[in-house]
Design an enzyme around this catalytic site. Structure first.
Site, PDB file in Angstrom:
ATOM      1  N   GLU A   1      51.008 -15.200  11.898  1.00  0.00           N
ATOM      2  CA  GLU A   1      51.544 -14.315  10.854  1.00  0.00           C
ATOM      3  C   GLU A   1      51.280 -14.878   9.461  1.00  0.00           C
ATOM      4  O   GLU A   1      51.443 -16.066   9.215  1.00  0.00           O
ATOM      5  CB  GLU A   1      53.061 -14.162  11.001  1.00  0.00           C
ATOM      6  CG  GLU A   1      53.503 -13.251  12.081  1.00  0.00           C
ATOM      7  CD  GLU A   1      55.024 -13.083  12.100  1.00  0.00           C
ATOM      8  OE1 GLU A   1      55.748 -13.880  11.475  1.00  0.00           O
ATOM      9  OE2 GLU A   1      55.481 -12.132  12.735  1.00  0.00           O
TER      10      GLU A   1
ATOM     11  N   HIS B   1      51.569  -7.700   5.117  1.00  0.00           N
ATOM     12  CA  HIS B   1      51.419  -8.508   6.326  1.00  0.00           C
ATOM     13  C   HIS B   1      49.957  -8.627   6.752  1.00  0.00           C
ATOM     14  O   HIS B   1      49.156  -7.734   6.487  1.00  0.00           O
ATOM     15  CB  HIS B   1      52.183  -7.881   7.493  1.00  0.00           C
ATOM     16  CG  HIS B   1      53.628  -7.658   7.223  1.00  0.00           C
ATOM     17  ND1 HIS B   1      54.304  -6.555   7.692  1.00  0.00           N
ATOM     18  CD2 HIS B   1      54.543  -8.382   6.533  1.00  0.00           C
ATOM     19  CE1 HIS B   1      55.580  -6.618   7.310  1.00  0.00           C
ATOM     20  NE2 HIS B   1      55.743  -7.724   6.602  1.00  0.00           N
TER      21      HIS B   1
ATOM     22  N   TYR C   1      49.941   2.754  14.144  1.00  0.00           N
ATOM     23  CA  TYR C   1      48.639   2.151  13.868  1.00  0.00           C
ATOM     24  C   TYR C   1      48.112   1.403  15.077  1.00  0.00           C
ATOM     25  O   TYR C   1      48.853   0.815  15.845  1.00  0.00           O
ATOM     26  CB  TYR C   1      48.657   1.264  12.618  1.00  0.00           C
ATOM     27  CG  TYR C   1      49.622   0.115  12.618  1.00  0.00           C
ATOM     28  CD1 TYR C   1      49.219  -1.165  12.988  1.00  0.00           C
ATOM     29  CD2 TYR C   1      50.945   0.298  12.213  1.00  0.00           C
ATOM     30  CE1 TYR C   1      50.102  -2.231  12.956  1.00  0.00           C
ATOM     31  CE2 TYR C   1      51.829  -0.763  12.179  1.00  0.00           C
ATOM     32  CZ  TYR C   1      51.403  -2.024  12.563  1.00  0.00           C
ATOM     33  OH  TYR C   1      52.275  -3.078  12.539  1.00  0.00           O
TER      34      TYR C   1
ATOM     35  N   ASP D   1      48.843  -0.512  20.138  1.00  0.00           N
ATOM     36  CA  ASP D   1      49.365   0.516  19.232  1.00  0.00           C
ATOM     37  C   ASP D   1      50.767   0.122  18.812  1.00  0.00           C
ATOM     38  O   ASP D   1      51.577  -0.282  19.649  1.00  0.00           O
ATOM     39  CB  ASP D   1      49.445   1.890  19.915  1.00  0.00           C
ATOM     40  CG  ASP D   1      48.094   2.584  20.046  1.00  0.00           C
ATOM     41  OD1 ASP D   1      47.088   2.040  19.556  1.00  0.00           O
ATOM     42  OD2 ASP D   1      48.055   3.666  20.655  1.00  0.00           O
ATOM     43  N   ASN D   2      51.061   0.241  17.521  1.00  0.00           N
ATOM     44  CA  ASN D   2      52.394  -0.032  16.978  1.00  0.00           C
ATOM     45  C   ASN D   2      52.924   1.221  16.313  1.00  0.00           C
ATOM     46  O   ASN D   2      52.151   1.990  15.732  1.00  0.00           O
ATOM     47  CB  ASN D   2      52.336  -1.164  15.950  1.00  0.00           C
ATOM     48  CG  ASN D   2      51.866  -2.468  16.553  1.00  0.00           C
ATOM     49  OD1 ASN D   2      52.114  -2.756  17.711  1.00  0.00           O
ATOM     50  ND2 ASN D   2      51.166  -3.258  15.760  1.00  0.00           N
TER      51      ASN D   2
ATOM     52  N   ARG E   1      49.217  29.045  17.121  1.00  0.00           N
ATOM     53  CA  ARG E   1      49.981  28.182  18.031  1.00  0.00           C
ATOM     54  C   ARG E   1      50.330  26.843  17.411  1.00  0.00           C
ATOM     55  O   ARG E   1      51.222  26.151  17.867  1.00  0.00           O
ATOM     56  CB  ARG E   1      49.182  27.923  19.313  1.00  0.00           C
ATOM     57  CG  ARG E   1      48.844  29.180  20.084  1.00  0.00           C
ATOM     58  CD  ARG E   1      47.849  28.887  21.180  1.00  0.00           C
ATOM     59  NE  ARG E   1      46.588  28.418  20.580  1.00  0.00           N
ATOM     60  CZ  ARG E   1      45.649  27.745  21.228  1.00  0.00           C
ATOM     61  NH1 ARG E   1      45.807  27.440  22.493  1.00  0.00           N
ATOM     62  NH2 ARG E   1      44.538  27.385  20.620  1.00  0.00           N
TER      63      ARG E   1
ATOM     64  N   LYS F   1      43.202  -2.627  11.527  1.00  0.00           N
ATOM     65  CA  LYS F   1      44.211  -1.605  11.819  1.00  0.00           C
ATOM     66  C   LYS F   1      43.677  -0.227  11.449  1.00  0.00           C
ATOM     67  O   LYS F   1      42.974  -0.078  10.462  1.00  0.00           O
ATOM     68  CB  LYS F   1      45.487  -1.856  11.011  1.00  0.00           C
ATOM     69  CG  LYS F   1      46.162  -3.175  11.303  1.00  0.00           C
ATOM     70  CD  LYS F   1      47.354  -3.395  10.385  1.00  0.00           C
ATOM     71  CE  LYS F   1      48.006  -4.741  10.636  1.00  0.00           C
ATOM     72  NZ  LYS F   1      49.123  -4.978   9.706  1.00  0.00           N
TER      73      LYS F   1
ATOM     74  N   HIS G   1      48.357  -5.865   4.534  1.00  0.00           N
ATOM     75  CA  HIS G   1      48.702  -4.448   4.634  1.00  0.00           C
ATOM     76  C   HIS G   1      50.198  -4.238   4.463  1.00  0.00           C
ATOM     77  O   HIS G   1      51.015  -5.035   4.921  1.00  0.00           O
ATOM     78  CB  HIS G   1      48.271  -3.913   6.009  1.00  0.00           C
ATOM     79  CG  HIS G   1      48.758  -2.524   6.281  1.00  0.00           C
ATOM     80  ND1 HIS G   1      49.733  -2.257   7.222  1.00  0.00           N
ATOM     81  CD2 HIS G   1      48.429  -1.339   5.718  1.00  0.00           C
ATOM     82  CE1 HIS G   1      49.959  -0.947   7.235  1.00  0.00           C
ATOM     83  NE2 HIS G   1      49.189  -0.374   6.332  1.00  0.00           N
TER      84      HIS G   1
ATOM     85  N   LYS H   1      63.103 -10.963   5.713  1.00  0.00           N
ATOM     86  CA  LYS H   1      61.877 -11.694   6.063  1.00  0.00           C
ATOM     87  C   LYS H   1      60.781 -11.451   5.022  1.00  0.00           C
ATOM     88  O   LYS H   1      60.114 -12.393   4.582  1.00  0.00           O
ATOM     89  CB  LYS H   1      61.406 -11.266   7.459  1.00  0.00           C
ATOM     90  CG  LYS H   1      60.172 -11.986   7.935  1.00  0.00           C
ATOM     91  CD  LYS H   1      59.794 -11.508   9.329  1.00  0.00           C
ATOM     92  CE  LYS H   1      58.512 -12.156   9.805  1.00  0.00           C
ATOM     93  NZ  LYS H   1      58.108 -11.710  11.126  1.00  0.00           N
ATOM     94  N   ASP H   2      60.593 -10.193   4.614  1.00  0.00           N
ATOM     95  CA  ASP H   2      59.554  -9.875   3.634  1.00  0.00           C
ATOM     96  C   ASP H   2      59.899 -10.415   2.246  1.00  0.00           C
ATOM     97  O   ASP H   2      58.996 -10.745   1.463  1.00  0.00           O
ATOM     98  CB  ASP H   2      59.295  -8.372   3.574  1.00  0.00           C
ATOM     99  CG  ASP H   2      58.505  -7.874   4.779  1.00  0.00           C
ATOM    100  OD1 ASP H   2      58.053  -8.708   5.597  1.00  0.00           O
ATOM    101  OD2 ASP H   2      58.337  -6.647   4.906  1.00  0.00           O
TER     102      ASP H   2
END
Length: 184
Positions: free
Chosen positions: A142, A61, A131, A47-48, A23, A71, A118, A168-169
């Site tokens: 941040e 981050h 995560y 949860d993200n 199944r 996380k 991370h 941004k990164d």
């Protein structure tokens, strides 16, 4: 459900026990009692989930204390290369990174405690990453490190010409200029 400690203290690979038959399959991705029995006492509160295409690099981050997050990362679809960088001052592995392939097929998860930056890169056509976090998102807390910092030397496993990084990164500082208020 095996819990494997990594060479960097605090990082733990979680491999769920999978029950498969004609199944499909079933497994517990998270069971608070089992995690607690293995020394993981995070109280997950958020949860993200993200979906990305091949070559996307998200990170590196983190959130500073007092809003730091642990996380528990897993992949619902596709394959990623997941990376954690130790940013705990006084740690014997300060500035070292650990990377692991997480996928929908291998069902492995990586527990990343507070005190680590991370990020991940997408190795499949697309990937859906989910995560759990043990602290709520706080914009003022941040922090980040540029993904291509030469002192970290992370191989993101994607062709450099096909890397996709947010504006941004790209503005994040290099490791030596990053802010960290974590102690080992």
């Amino acid at each position: 459900m095996p819990f494997t400690k990594c060479e960097i203290p605090g990082l733990i690979i979680v491999e769920p026990t999978v029950f498969a038959d004609s199944r499909g399959y079933f497994f517990e991705a998270y069971n608070q009692a089992v995690f607690n029995q293995n020394g993981i006492t995070c109280n997950f509160v958020q949860d993200n989930q993200s979906k990305s295409s091949y070559g996307v690099i998200r990170g590196l981050h983190y959130q500073l204390n007092p809003h730091a997050q642990s996380k528990l990362v897993r992949v619902l679809e596709g394959v990623i290369y997941d990376v954690a960088v130790d940013i705990r001052k006084g740690s014997p592995t300060f500035g070292k990174h650990f990377g692991i392939e997480l996928s929908a097929d291998n069902k492995k998860q990586l527990l990343i405690p507070a005190g680590f930056a991370h990020g991940f890169s997408v190795l499949s056509e697309t990937a859906v990453v989910m995560y759990k976090c043990d602290a709520l998102y706080n914009k003022q807390s941040e922090g980040g490190i540029r993904f291509d910092d030469v002192t970290l030397g992370i191989d993101w496993k994607v062709e450099p010409a096909r890397a996709i990084v947010s504006e941004k990164d790209l503005q994040l500082p290099v490791f030596k200029d990053s802010v960290s208020n974590f102690q080992f």
